[in-house]
Structure formats: C-alpha cells, structure tokens
Write an enzyme that holds these catalytic residues in place. Structure first.
Site, PDB file in Angstrom:
ATOM      1  N   ASN A  14       0.831  -1.212   0.000  1.00 22.83           N
ATOM      2  CA  ASN A  14       0.000   0.000   0.000  1.00 22.83           C
ATOM      3  C   ASN A  14       0.862   1.256   0.000  1.00 22.83           C
ATOM      4  O   ASN A  14       0.548   2.236  -0.678  1.00 22.83           O
ATOM      5  CB  ASN A  14      -0.957  -0.005   1.196  1.00 22.83           C
ATOM      6  CG  ASN A  14      -2.145  -0.894   0.944  1.00 22.83           C
ATOM      7  OD1 ASN A  14      -3.039  -0.544   0.176  1.00 22.83           O
ATOM      8  ND2 ASN A  14      -2.154  -2.071   1.570  1.00 22.83           N
ATOM      9  N   MET A  92       1.121  -2.654  12.439  1.00 18.12           N
ATOM     10  CA  MET A  92       0.500  -3.686  13.257  1.00 18.12           C
ATOM     11  C   MET A  92       0.388  -3.335  14.738  1.00 18.12           C
ATOM     12  O   MET A  92       0.261  -4.226  15.583  1.00 18.12           O
ATOM     13  CB  MET A  92       1.258  -5.010  13.087  1.00 18.12           C
ATOM     14  CG  MET A  92       1.265  -5.524  11.654  1.00 18.12           C
ATOM     15  SD  MET A  92      -0.394  -5.671  10.944  1.00 18.12           S
ATOM     16  CE  MET A  92      -0.931  -7.172  11.739  1.00 18.12           C
ATOM     17  N   ASN A 109      -6.403   4.601   8.157  1.00 15.74           N
ATOM     18  CA  ASN A 109      -5.971   3.201   8.119  1.00 15.74           C
ATOM     19  C   ASN A 109      -6.679   2.488   6.975  1.00 15.74           C
ATOM     20  O   ASN A 109      -7.780   2.860   6.598  1.00 15.74           O
ATOM     21  CB  ASN A 109      -6.323   2.514   9.447  1.00 15.74           C
ATOM     22  CG  ASN A 109      -5.846   1.083   9.491  1.00 15.74           C
ATOM     23  OD1 ASN A 109      -4.735   0.770   9.064  1.00 15.74           O
ATOM     24  ND2 ASN A 109      -6.685   0.181   9.996  1.00 15.74           N
ATOM     25  N   HIS A 111      -8.001  -1.357   6.001  1.00 12.88           N
ATOM     26  CA  HIS A 111      -8.258  -2.651   6.649  1.00 12.88           C
ATOM     27  C   HIS A 111      -8.840  -3.619   5.611  1.00 12.88           C
ATOM     28  O   HIS A 111      -9.742  -3.240   4.854  1.00 12.88           O
ATOM     29  CB  HIS A 111      -9.227  -2.457   7.816  1.00 12.88           C
ATOM     30  CG  HIS A 111      -9.511  -3.742   8.529  1.00 12.88           C
ATOM     31  ND1 HIS A 111      -8.641  -4.293   9.441  1.00 12.88           N
ATOM     32  CD2 HIS A 111     -10.554  -4.600   8.426  1.00 12.88           C
ATOM     33  CE1 HIS A 111      -9.141  -5.443   9.870  1.00 12.88           C
ATOM     34  NE2 HIS A 111     -10.291  -5.649   9.281  1.00 12.88           N
TER      35      HIS A 111
HETATM   36  C1  GRF Z   1      -3.183  -4.807   4.085  1.00  9.41           C
HETATM   37  O1  GRF Z   1      -3.953  -5.932   3.760  1.00  9.41           O
HETATM   38  C2  GRF Z   1      -3.928  -3.829   4.933  1.00  9.41           C
HETATM   39  O2  GRF Z   1      -5.301  -3.801   4.680  1.00  9.41           O
HETATM   40  C3  GRF Z   1      -3.667  -4.315   6.335  1.00  9.41           C
HETATM   41  O3  GRF Z   1      -2.349  -4.798   6.297  1.00  9.41           O
HETATM   42  C4  GRF Z   1      -2.010  -5.187   4.982  1.00  9.41           C
HETATM   43  C5  GRF Z   1      -0.759  -4.451   4.602  1.00  9.41           C
HETATM   44  O4  GRF Z   1      -0.235  -4.861   3.377  1.00  9.41           O
HETATM   45  N1  GRF Z   1      -3.912  -3.254   7.288  1.00  9.41           N
HETATM   46  P1  GRF Z   1       0.976  -4.082   2.750  1.00  9.41           P
HETATM   47  O5  GRF Z   1       2.125  -4.098   3.749  1.00  9.41           O
HETATM   48  O6  GRF Z   1       0.547  -2.680   2.426  1.00  9.41           O
HETATM   49  O7  GRF Z   1       1.308  -4.860   1.517  1.00  9.41           O
END
Ligand code: GRF
Length: 203
Positions: A14, A92, A109, A111
C-alpha cells in the site's frame, strides 16, 4: 503540497501504491517520511527506491502497541517532517490517544474487510471461514478503538468458489491499492469532514 507520513510493518504494497501515485502526479501529496517498527520491513526498501526518507524506530517492549516513549518519538519525527496526515499501511500496532490527539482526524488506516465485519487480524481468512459471498476493504479514520473509526470508503470483491486465503487476499489487495490512493487524494483536496461517526465527502 500537503505532506503525509506513512507507518507500516509489512511488505509495504500500500505504501508502494501511494508512492507510485505521488510520483506519477496522480496523488497531490509529498510523502515526507515513512516509519516502521520492524527492522528490514519492505517499506524501507520501497522508500529507498522512491527516495522517500524512511527509518526504523524501535517500538519498545509491548507487542500490540508502541511504548509511550516510542509513540512520542514517532509523533515527534512526523511533526518534524511537517506531516499533516498519517497513513497507516499495514502498521500492526494500536496508536493511543496522545498520538491521535497530535493528528486530529488525520490518521487513516486501510483494513482488509468490509468493516464492521471482521476487525482484527487476517480478516480475509475470517471472511473465508465465515462463508460470506463478498469481502473487501475499508479506509477509515483511526480512533482509539481497533478498526472502528469513521469510514471514508469501501471496495467490494466477490469471494469465489475455489478461493484460498492467498487468492482472496490478493484480490482484496488489488482494490486496497486503488482505494487508499483515492482516499488520500480526497483528504489532500480538503474534501473529507468527520461528522461524529461518519465522514462527509464534498463534491
Ligand atoms: C493490508 O492488507 C492492509 O489492509 C492491512 O495490512 C495489509 C498491509 O499490506 N492493514 P501491505 O504491507 O501494504 O502490503
């Protein structure tokens, strides 16, 4: 241009989507700083690729939150970088009121479920186990309660007959990358207003 910060603990896809959109001029923000609580997190390599300042900041002794000292340090570093919005991208740990009050209505955030269904960990597995026909992702403002803040936007994906946790998560993540860019763009354009439980989006 508005300055944002990104916090992440994982592979950082992301973060990568935000950085790529900003680089292409599709997202009118400057990512001023990326911070992680995990040494060697993918977000650090990606930040180097996009020449975004980034750092590992030790989280302290707890497992699911930052220590108060660490949390102050995260806030200090973000403020020092002139950050006005903090985007959590797979971060996390829970953030506590002193941090959230330093960035009022400005911590977002993403999710991997259609909240309020399936908060917490591995939501795509929870969705598969439950047997829902549609899953998705949610972008929301962060409040002290986990995965419960005012919802900005959601995207829906079907759950297909032979889905595994891996294939469903991949389908959700493809939507996450678009949705997060859209939501940060709405914020940068000044079009989001938190009204109690909900978020008003102006045209
Ligand atoms: C994603 O699935 C997001 O929704 C959750 O953690 C994951 C992070 O993935 N909060 P990345 O590190 O951005 O690939």
């Amino acid at each position: 241009m508005k300055r944002i910060g990104v916090l992440g603990s994982g592979k950082g896809s992301n973060f990568g989507a935000l950085a790529e959109a900003a680089r292409e001029g599709k997202l009118p923000v400057k990512i001023a700083l990326a911070l992680t609580d995990v040494p060697g997190a993918g977000i650090l390599d990606l930040a180097a690729k996009y020449r975004i300042p980034a750092d590992y900041v030790p989280p302290g002794a707890f497992r699911t939150k930052l220590s108060p000292e660490a949390e102050r340090e995260y806030a200090r570093r973000l403020k020092e970088a002139g950050v006005e919005l903090v985007a959590l991208a797979g971060f996390m740990r829970m953030l506590k009121p002193p941090f959230l009050e330093a960035f009022p209505d400005a911590v977002m955030n993403i999710h991997p479920s259609l909240l309020p269904a399936f908060p917490g960990l591995e939501s795509w597995k929870q969705a598969l186990d439950y047997g829902v026909r549609f899953a998705g992702c949610t972008v929301h403002f962060v409040t002290p309660e986990m995965d419960a803040g005012p919802i900005i936007a959601q995207a829906v994906v079907p759950v297909l007959p032979h889905d595994t946790p891996y294939t469903l998560h991949a389908r959700i993540q493809a939507q996450e990358h678009k949705l997060y860019v859209e939501c940060v763009k709405l914020w940068a354009e000044g079009r989001l207003r938190v009204e109690g439980r909900t978020v008003a989006v102006s045209a």
